[in-house]
Design an enzyme around this catalytic site. Structure first.
Site, PDB file in Angstrom:
ATOM      1  N   CYS A  80      21.532 -19.691  28.291  1.00  0.00           N
ATOM      2  CA  CYS A  80      20.191 -20.282  28.260  1.00  0.00           C
ATOM      3  C   CYS A  80      19.332 -19.703  29.384  1.00  0.00           C
ATOM      4  O   CYS A  80      19.757 -19.700  30.541  1.00  0.00           O
ATOM      5  CB  CYS A  80      20.317 -21.800  28.407  1.00  0.00           C
ATOM      6  N   CYS A 132      18.720 -22.936  31.949  1.00  0.00           N
ATOM      7  CA  CYS A 132      19.784 -23.592  32.735  1.00  0.00           C
ATOM      8  C   CYS A 132      21.067 -22.779  32.779  1.00  0.00           C
ATOM      9  O   CYS A 132      22.048 -23.200  33.381  1.00  0.00           O
ATOM     10  CB  CYS A 132      20.051 -24.987  32.181  1.00  0.00           C
ATOM     11  N   TYR A 183       0.835  -1.195   0.000  1.00  0.00           N
ATOM     12  CA  TYR A 183       0.000   0.000   0.000  1.00  0.00           C
ATOM     13  C   TYR A 183       0.879   1.258   0.000  1.00  0.00           C
ATOM     14  O   TYR A 183       0.661   2.194  -0.768  1.00  0.00           O
ATOM     15  CB  TYR A 183      -0.918  -0.044   1.225  1.00  0.00           C
ATOM     16  N   ASP A 189       2.525   1.701  -3.322  1.00  0.00           N
ATOM     17  CA  ASP A 189       1.572   2.256  -4.287  1.00  0.00           C
ATOM     18  C   ASP A 189       1.421   3.759  -4.119  1.00  0.00           C
ATOM     19  O   ASP A 189       1.329   4.500  -5.094  1.00  0.00           O
ATOM     20  CB  ASP A 189       0.197   1.597  -4.120  1.00  0.00           C
ATOM     21  N   CYS A 220      21.208 -24.045  23.200  1.00  0.00           N
ATOM     22  CA  CYS A 220      21.690 -24.525  24.483  1.00  0.00           C
ATOM     23  C   CYS A 220      22.065 -25.992  24.266  1.00  0.00           C
ATOM     24  O   CYS A 220      21.244 -26.781  23.802  1.00  0.00           O
ATOM     25  CB  CYS A 220      20.567 -24.388  25.514  1.00  0.00           C
ATOM     26  N   LYS A 271      -6.954 -12.025  -7.917  1.00  0.00           N
ATOM     27  CA  LYS A 271      -5.588 -11.572  -8.201  1.00  0.00           C
ATOM     28  C   LYS A 271      -4.651 -12.422  -7.343  1.00  0.00           C
ATOM     29  O   LYS A 271      -4.560 -12.244  -6.122  1.00  0.00           O
ATOM     30  CB  LYS A 271      -5.434 -10.090  -7.874  1.00  0.00           C
TER      31      LYS A 271
END
Ligand code: IVH
Length: 703
Positions: A439, A442, A57, A60, A457, A138
């Site tokens: 992580c 852990c 859009y 355009d 991890c 279209k």
């Protein structure tokens, strides 16, 4: 790289500036070359890289602004302005070929007023009061031009810059809906060029992404990119895997053996498309409508805006064409589009919202996935508050900051994604994203392999990973333990009842019945689902183990070759690779998994708890299933199934010995009809020899 990062940023910022003031009076001739460059840049991102930076859009709007300002200051416009030629997608990787006639674009409309203006102009040009239009979907895919000579497909090309495209004949030959031979000579046509769109169905797009997620690959953003990417891969086998479709929407050129124009023998677009449909091309049939006057056109466009989600292909609007070829000729062309056609673009499924935070999730093989938490916003009827951000590179490429306003879009039909942040709306309080180095569960240091997009991890004892693997193990795609979802896994894990997959098969149901929120009945339900899963075929078990890259298909291929799962403890890499379609990565990972003692112990414990580790009938190659209810039969599903997904139904049919085929012909034995079944059912009735089953009847037979 045609543009530096700096240039791209500058172009991006300037686009925003232009988009915020569209008042023509403030623009001067100096803006013309600037706007030309801007539009060129966005076309490059869209057509060449397949990575638009602004929405369609917005593009355009920029294009229309350029058109308007060029009209005001024609002398300032260059002969190479984007308004004087169409966008380029030449990446230079493929042979460049000239189109027989230029492939133009379409002008766009967004509402009834735009369509009325179009109609007024057509009436003026043709000096007629009543115009008959065709209105058709279209398609949102990749444009192609296909040449047939002497009934044979001889060349396919992408649109390229409109004059020249890239030759993709080999790729297009893999598109099953595109006939390699078609009877043009029946109408005296020796050479023809057809125009169409290569697309990917929503179902196929979702299946590819499910597979890619399973394999730890980055997901495809939307079906348009999947289709154009599928066309422009150097490897036609990859095109074939994408299972593209080609809809033909125009007969651009037709001549006889002596070079005489044959188009005059066809009177209208409608007739041309019907002719192409009749000689074997995939064309809009029921979707295409002849409309008598612009009111009917508007009604049809509005109707499609409400049903587009139910259509199996992604469409971004409707195309309105003057039906009669003579009238089309009178209307003529601009250098950009035909004056006899216009696209009616649907409202984009886009919205802006605030990026509140980013959460990080660990997957079953340890991949870290960032998930955006956004202020809830309604998008095409669905409230969105979480959006996957895929990986670190994605966040960097979009320059996302916590607190940013972001533009979001629902790609495909279901997966929302972030198109971009809106830097011009920053207040200065936004915070840069600090991507985790450890992580979140852990705290192990994350690693990233050279060819992978995700940080991982590597701690196999990571609680988050264990939970994800357990959740996957019981899921529908894996052991399919009915009713045993994430909630139970987490609860039983926290209670220390489930530590490994084997524990799932030796639960104490008396203890479960005594838990708060449970009871005899729900404990019994869990027990019976777990008991049922114990006799699953081993391909399900293999898939359920979360071995990196070992997906559903590879699990099936391996299961066909073994009589017991533990046979794999003795398998060499070569034995895996000797199976067609199993590559070294799956071989390596599976072999490594089976070399770990803890894993073998777990499988043995499963077997001791009653889980089947022997090859079953359902693991054997499908053609060997000779005693299924549908053995030796071909089957096809049509309409909307309510009790199961299409893929699930096809799997069930295959497991019962049937072969799924895709078209109704005399070769079809059984047609299973869901809700709103259409032309396939009519055709099957006409043939008369096909057994027609409802979804319920199909399931009853399986039982
Ligand atoms: S007719 C002379 N019909 O939309 C141009 N185009 O934005 C004739 N498209 O490049 C185009 N579905 O690739 C036409 N039913 C349809 C279409 C269609 C999709 C594409 C086409 C074109 C683009 C223009």
């Amino acid at each position: 790289m045609r543009y530096t990062t700096k240039q791209q940023q500058a172009f991006y910022d300037t686009s925003k500036k232009y988009l915020s003031y569209t008042d023509l009076h403030t623009l001067t001739p100096k803006d013309v070359p600037l706007l030309e460059d801007l539009v060129r840049f966005h076309e490059y991102r869209y057509y060449v890289l397949d990575e638009p930076l602004v929405s369609d859009y917005e593009y355009d709007l920029l294009y229309k602004l350029l058109e308007a300002i060029e009209k005001k200051y024609p002398d300032a416009s260059s002969p190479n302005s984007p308004t004087k030629r169409v966008g380029s997608d030449l990446a230079g990787d493929f042979a460049s070929v000239k189109h027989l006639i230029p492939m133009l674009s379409l002008d766009n409309s967004y509402n009834a007023d735009d369509l009325i203006k179009f109609d007024t102009q057509v009436k003026k040009l043709t000096e007629r009061n009543n115009i008959i239009y065709t209105v058709e979907p279209k398609f949102d895919g990749g444009s192609i031009a296909i040449i047939y000579e002497n009934n044979q497909l001889i060349r396919t090309a992408t649109r390229g810059n409109g004059e020249e495209g890239e030759e993709i004949t080999a790729q297009s030959r893999t598109i099953k809906s595109l006939p390699l031979e078609a009877d043009f000579l029946s109408k005296g046509i020796y050479r023809a060029e057809l125009r169409g769109e290569a697309v990917i169905s929503k179902e196929r797009f979702n299946a590819i992404n499910t597979y890619r997620a399973e394999e730890g690959l980055t997901l495809l953003a939307n079906s348009r990119n999947s289709a154009t990417g599928g066309l422009r891969t150097k490897d036609p086998a990859e095109t074939s895997r994408r299972q593209l479709d080609a809809f033909i929407f125009q007969l651009g050129f037709a001549e006889d053996e002596n070079g005489n124009d044959m188009l005059p023998s066809i009177k209208s677009h409608h007739d041309a498309i019907d002719f192409l449909g009749n000689i074997g091309f995939k064309v809009s049939k029921g979707e295409k409508k002849l409309c008598y006057g612009i009111e009917e056109v508007i009604e049809q466009c509005n109707h499609w805006a409400t049903i587009r989600d139910d259509y199996p292909y992604e469409i971004d609007g409707m195309v309105i064409k003057v039906d009669n070829f003579d009238l089309q000729d009178i209307c003529g062309y601009t250098s950009h589009h035909p004056r006899w056609a216009i696209a009616f673009k649907f409202q984009a499924k886009q919205a802006t919202t605030k990026l509140l935070d980013i959460e990080y999730q660990i997957g079953k093989i340890g991949s870290l996935t960032p998930v955006a938490k956004v202020a809830p916003v309604s998008l095409a009827g669905v409230t969105i508050s979480s959006i996957s951000l895929h990986n670190e590179d994605f966040i960097k490429s979009k320059d996302l900051r916590i607190g940013d306003q972001v533009l979001i879009e629902r790609a495909g039909d279901v997966i929302p994604y972030i198109v971009k942040s809106l830097p011009e709306l920053r207040t200065g309080d936004e915070q840069a994203v600090e991507y985790p180095t450890h992580c979140p569960s852990c705290h192990t240091l994350l690693v990233r392999e050279e060819d992978e997009a995700a940080w991982r991890c590597t701690n196999l004892d990571c609680k988050a990973q264990i939970l994800q693997r357990l959740i996957f193990h019981v899921s529908k795609d894996a052991m399919d333990i009915d009713g045993f979802g994430e909630k139970y896994i987490i609860r039983f894990y926290e209670l220390g009842w489930i530590k490994t997959m084997a524990d799932i098969y030796r639960l104490d149901y008396n203890k479960i019945a005594g838990l708060e929120g449970f009871g005899e009945k729900s404990a019994e339900k869990i027990r019976s689902a777990v008991e049922k899963a114990k006799s699953n075929p081993i391909h399900r078990l293999l898939h359920s183990l979360s071995i990196h890259h070992l997906g559903q298909r590879a699990s099936k291929l391996i299961a066909e070759k073994i009589s017991h799962v533990l046979d794999l403890t003795n398998w060499s890499i070569e034995e895996y690779i000797s199976i067609k379609d199993i590559g070294p990565v799956v071989a390596e990972n599976t072999s490594r998994w089976f070399a770990i003692e803890k894993n073998i112990d777990m499988l043995q414990e499963m077997e001791a708890a009653g889980v089947n580790l022997h090859q079953t009938e359902l693991d054997k190659p499908k053609e060997l299933i000779t005693d299924g209810v549908f053995s030796g039969k071909t089957i096809l599903f049509t309409g909307t199934l309510t009790q199961m997904g299409r893929k699930e139904a096809q799997n069930k049919a295959e497991d019962a010995g049937a072969k799924n085929i895709s078209a109704v012909s005399k070769k079809l034995d059984i047609l299973v009809v869901g809700e709103n079944a259409g032309s396939k059912l009519d055709k099957a009735r006409k043939i008369g020899t096909i057994q027609i089953l409802t979804e319920v009847e199909f399931l009853e037979l399986l039982d």
